[in-house]
Design a protein around this motif. Structure first.
Motif, PDB file in Angstrom:
ATOM      1  N   LEU A   1       8.216   2.003  -0.399  1.00  0.00           N
ATOM      2  CA  LEU A   1       8.249   1.256  -1.661  1.00  0.00           C
ATOM      3  C   LEU A   1       6.845   1.046  -2.221  1.00  0.00           C
ATOM      4  O   LEU A   1       6.622   1.186  -3.435  1.00  0.00           O
ATOM      5  CB  LEU A   1       8.931  -0.097  -1.460  1.00  0.00           C
ATOM      6  N   VAL A   2       5.910   0.721  -1.362  1.00  0.00           N
ATOM      7  CA  VAL A   2       4.524   0.527  -1.795  1.00  0.00           C
ATOM      8  C   VAL A   2       3.962   1.825  -2.361  1.00  0.00           C
ATOM      9  O   VAL A   2       3.307   1.835  -3.402  1.00  0.00           O
ATOM     10  CB  VAL A   2       3.654  -0.009  -0.635  1.00  0.00           C
ATOM     11  N   MET A   3       4.252   2.933  -1.681  1.00  0.00           N
ATOM     12  CA  MET A   3       3.744   4.230  -2.156  1.00  0.00           C
ATOM     13  C   MET A   3       4.380   4.613  -3.496  1.00  0.00           C
ATOM     14  O   MET A   3       3.709   5.168  -4.368  1.00  0.00           O
ATOM     15  CB  MET A   3       3.988   5.320  -1.109  1.00  0.00           C
TER      16      MET A   3
ATOM     17  N   ALA B   1       5.433   2.465  -5.775  1.00  0.00           N
ATOM     18  CA  ALA B   1       4.799   1.584  -6.761  1.00  0.00           C
ATOM     19  C   ALA B   1       3.412   2.098  -7.108  1.00  0.00           C
ATOM     20  O   ALA B   1       3.007   2.101  -8.277  1.00  0.00           O
ATOM     21  CB  ALA B   1       4.729   0.154  -6.224  1.00  0.00           C
ATOM     22  N   ARG B   2       2.698   2.527  -6.098  1.00  0.00           N
ATOM     23  CA  ARG B   2       1.349   3.075  -6.321  1.00  0.00           C
ATOM     24  C   ARG B   2       1.404   4.301  -7.226  1.00  0.00           C
ATOM     25  O   ARG B   2       0.585   4.465  -8.136  1.00  0.00           O
ATOM     26  CB  ARG B   2       0.720   3.405  -4.953  1.00  0.00           C
TER      27      ARG B   2
ATOM     28  N   LEU C   1       9.348  -0.308   3.664  1.00  0.00           N
ATOM     29  CA  LEU C   1       8.388  -1.069   2.870  1.00  0.00           C
ATOM     30  C   LEU C   1       7.207  -0.189   2.466  1.00  0.00           C
ATOM     31  O   LEU C   1       6.751  -0.229   1.317  1.00  0.00           O
ATOM     32  CB  LEU C   1       7.906  -2.290   3.650  1.00  0.00           C
ATOM     33  N   PHE C   2       6.726   0.620   3.385  1.00  0.00           N
ATOM     34  CA  PHE C   2       5.624   1.535   3.089  1.00  0.00           C
ATOM     35  C   PHE C   2       6.010   2.505   1.968  1.00  0.00           C
ATOM     36  O   PHE C   2       5.227   2.751   1.046  1.00  0.00           O
ATOM     37  CB  PHE C   2       5.222   2.303   4.352  1.00  0.00           C
TER      38      PHE C   2
END
Length: 95
Positions: free
Chosen positions: A67-69, A71-72, A64-65
């Motif tokens: 994926l967030v990175m 997206a960022r 999940l981390f």
């Protein structure tokens, strides 16, 4: 989330064989030795299941981390699409 681990014990193969019916002897994990050298690590099944569940939870959190990175990074580079277009693409993929 680091759990505090108990100090692992060691025991001879003979003692381990004799204690196989008593899982409490292996609580926290036990190194079984042969001629003073650790040959095997034994732990109760319940501890192993909990350990594997915790490992899976950590793996999912790391995914999940990532994926967030990603997206960022897309946002920072301007590689984005309006919400309407994203919804349109999702609906098209369902068909």
């Amino acid at each position: 989330m680091m759990k505090e681990r108990k100090m692992q014990n060691t025991m001879s193969q003979k003692k381990a064989r004799e204690g196989l019916g008593a899982p409490e002897l292996f609580q926290g994990g036990v190194f079984v030795t042969k001629n003073g050298v650790a040959e095997l690590f034994v732990q109760p099944a319940s501890e192993r299941v909990a350990e594997l569940a915790e490992r899976e939870k950590e793996r999912q959190a790391n995914s999940l981390f990532k994926l967030v990175m990603m997206a960022r990074q897309d946002i920072d580079t301007g590689d984005i699409m309006p919400p309407e277009k994203a919804i349109e693409r999702l609906r098209a993929d369902r068909k």
